[in-house]
Design a protein around this motif. Structure first.
Motif, PDB file in Angstrom:
ATOM      1  N   TYR A  58     -17.360  46.708 -10.295  1.00  0.00           N
ATOM      2  CA  TYR A  58     -17.945  46.180 -11.529  1.00  0.00           C
ATOM      3  C   TYR A  58     -17.118  45.016 -12.070  1.00  0.00           C
ATOM      4  O   TYR A  58     -15.923  44.931 -11.814  1.00  0.00           O
ATOM      5  CB  TYR A  58     -18.028  47.255 -12.620  1.00  0.00           C
ATOM      6  N   CYS A  66      -7.392  48.926 -20.404  1.00  0.00           N
ATOM      7  CA  CYS A  66      -7.664  49.393 -19.037  1.00  0.00           C
ATOM      8  C   CYS A  66      -6.387  49.867 -18.347  1.00  0.00           C
ATOM      9  O   CYS A  66      -6.372  50.902 -17.659  1.00  0.00           O
ATOM     10  CB  CYS A  66      -8.308  48.272 -18.217  1.00  0.00           C
ATOM     11  N   LEU A 112     -12.283  47.565 -10.670  1.00  0.00           N
ATOM     12  CA  LEU A 112     -12.825  46.774 -11.761  1.00  0.00           C
ATOM     13  C   LEU A 112     -12.212  45.379 -11.786  1.00  0.00           C
ATOM     14  O   LEU A 112     -10.994  45.221 -11.682  1.00  0.00           O
ATOM     15  CB  LEU A 112     -12.554  47.476 -13.095  1.00  0.00           C
ATOM     16  N   LEU A 159     -15.954  43.596 -15.713  1.00  0.00           N
ATOM     17  CA  LEU A 159     -15.849  43.931 -17.127  1.00  0.00           C
ATOM     18  C   LEU A 159     -15.743  42.648 -17.948  1.00  0.00           C
ATOM     19  O   LEU A 159     -14.967  41.750 -17.600  1.00  0.00           O
ATOM     20  CB  LEU A 159     -14.608  44.788 -17.399  1.00  0.00           C
ATOM     21  N   LEU A 174     -16.531  54.582 -15.204  1.00  0.00           N
ATOM     22  CA  LEU A 174     -15.662  53.535 -14.672  1.00  0.00           C
ATOM     23  C   LEU A 174     -14.399  54.105 -14.015  1.00  0.00           C
ATOM     24  O   LEU A 174     -13.730  53.405 -13.257  1.00  0.00           O
ATOM     25  CB  LEU A 174     -15.262  52.555 -15.781  1.00  0.00           C
ATOM     26  N   VAL A 215      -7.761  48.005 -12.053  1.00  0.00           N
ATOM     27  CA  VAL A 215      -8.300  46.764 -12.606  1.00  0.00           C
ATOM     28  C   VAL A 215      -7.512  45.558 -12.104  1.00  0.00           C
ATOM     29  O   VAL A 215      -6.310  45.635 -11.852  1.00  0.00           O
ATOM     30  CB  VAL A 215      -8.290  46.808 -14.159  1.00  0.00           C
TER      31      VAL A 215
END
Length: 423
Positions: free
Chosen positions: A106, A26, A9, A108, A4, A33
């Motif tokens: 991605y 994170c 994210l 999460l 990651l 993120v």
């Protein structure tokens, strides 16, 4: 999860302790993120309070935030879903949209070990195979769940020890929903049976997942051996399928990824009459003599199209080129030469119908198309896709297969029309 690092994210944040802790982790790890919050408008002021909390959290953590409001109850009614299933569908549809439009890699989510246990028990109570018992996957395409190995208790302890605040969802306390009933009444009792029950459960689930991986590897090898793909259609020999034992389990395993989960439907197809078919949400499975034909469900291109010399053939469902030529050239299945004066324009392009017949080029007398298709060994799917080029009500060309004798070029022909089909 080292992979990651360096990825963009999108973190699904409800405002509850699990997702808030994941957000803090994170940021502490300096990950790229952003937060994504769904306001399902199901708890009035409480839903709005959750949204405000997540916006403030994003500001505090100095990360971007995306918020989407839904009319969940209206969507559930329209789609005939439970409110919980409607919310899930809306949530993941939106996540996919944000991933694609904003360039994230991605999503999460903050699912943890207790969530996996609850899902296991729900699936067990409803009846399930090994897939349903193997747990929530840590990585499922673009969805990643970094906290799956941690318990709810460990996450709560981390939040308290680090003075992290969060929002409590009042609906989580209600036992009218199956998951909450399992969470509040069944799981605590199971944990009382053994102090390491949750950890033992995770180990067991890990073994189940390994077994499932072995099964899937074997099924993959079997598909590579039995599934022959050509022109978007997969052909599977029935005789080879019938050798597999236990048959029902094999059929389920081989066809579940195409949406066929009722193995009896597939099993019955093995001995059904040719032409019988069953459907999943995405695929059709058809019995054709000694094979099953598997293909994606597509919107069938049906209808009637007029074809003239000056038509823009891009408007047609197949690519045709019409041109006048001075002499015959080499003729093949995708090229025909016709006596132009024997044709009445505009020509008509249509699908074949039962009862259709033509006069095959090079033969005397007429022949039903159904008999022609049988001699050509066309399967049912190929018949459905077959186009005919007609003049008035007469078939000029079974496109890509055979021209009609009545429109051939002969010694009296003055104008030759060449028609080519491009694939």
């Amino acid at each position: 999860m080292p992979f990651l690092k360096g990825q963009r994210l999108l973190l699904a944040c409800s405002g509850g302790v699990d997702s808030v802790v994941l957000a803090h982790l994170c940021v502490a790890e300096e990950m790229d993120v952003a937060l994504a919050h769904c306001n399902f408008n199901l708890r009035d002021e409480e839903s709005d309070g959750d949204e405000t909390f997540v916006r403030e959290l994003a500001s505090k953590l100095k990360v971007e935030v995306f918020v989407k409001r839904f009319n969940t109850e209206q969507y559930a009614e329209k789609k005939r879903l439970s409110v919980q299933m409607a919310a899930r569908e809306l949530r993941y549809q939106w996540f996919d949209e944000v991933l694609q439009t904003k360039g994230f890699d991605y999503v999460l989510t903050a699912h943890h070990a207790d969530d996996s246990l609850e899902t296991f028990l729900i699936n067990l109570s409803r009846g399930t195979g090994i897939d349903g018992l193997s747990g929530i996957p840590e990585v499922n395409e673009k969805v990643v769940r970094p906290l799956l190995s941690f318990s709810q208790e460990e996450i709560l302890d981390y939040a308290k020890n680090n003075n992290i605040s969060w929002r409590e969802d009042s609906s989580n306390a209600s036992t009218k929903y199956l998951r909450n009933k399992i969470r509040h009444e069944i799981v605590p009792t199971l944990k009382e049976l053994h102090p390491t029950f949750l950890r033992n459960f995770l180990n067991t689930q890990h073994y189940l997942q390994q077994t499932n991986d072995l099964v899937n590897h074997h099924l993959g090898e079997l598909r590579a051996k039995l599934f022959e793909q050509s022109d978007g259609v997969i052909k599977i020999p029935i005789a080879e399928l019938q050798k597999l034992q236990p048959l029902e389990s094999y059929l389920y395993g081989l066809f579940k990824e195409y949406g066929f989960t009722e193995w009896n439907d597939v099993k019955n197809l093995l001995t059904a009459m040719s032409g019988k078919q069953v459907f999943s949400q995405t695929h059709q499975l058809l019995k054709d003599r000694d094979c099953l034909m598997l293909s994606k469900i597509k919107n069938k291109v049906k209808g009637t199209y007029t074809v003239s010399l000056d038509i823009d053939t891009s408007e047609l469902p197949i690519k045709l080129k019409l041109e006048e030529v001075g002499a015959l050239e080499e003729q093949g299945k995708n090229v025909v030469f016709l006596d132009k004066e024997k044709l009445n324009f505009p020509l008509v392009l249509r699908n074949w119908e039962k009862g259709d017949y033509f006069y095959p080029f090079g033969m005397q007398g007429k022949k039903k198309l159904s008999k022609f298709f049988k001699d050509e060994k066309l399967d049912v799917l190929s018949k459905e896709k077959q186009w005919l080029l007609c003049s008035d009500n007469k078939i000029v060309w079974v496109v890509g297969k055979r021209a009609d004798e009545r429109f051939k070029v002969d010694d009296s022909t003055k104008q030759i029309l060449k028609i080519t089909q491009f694939t």
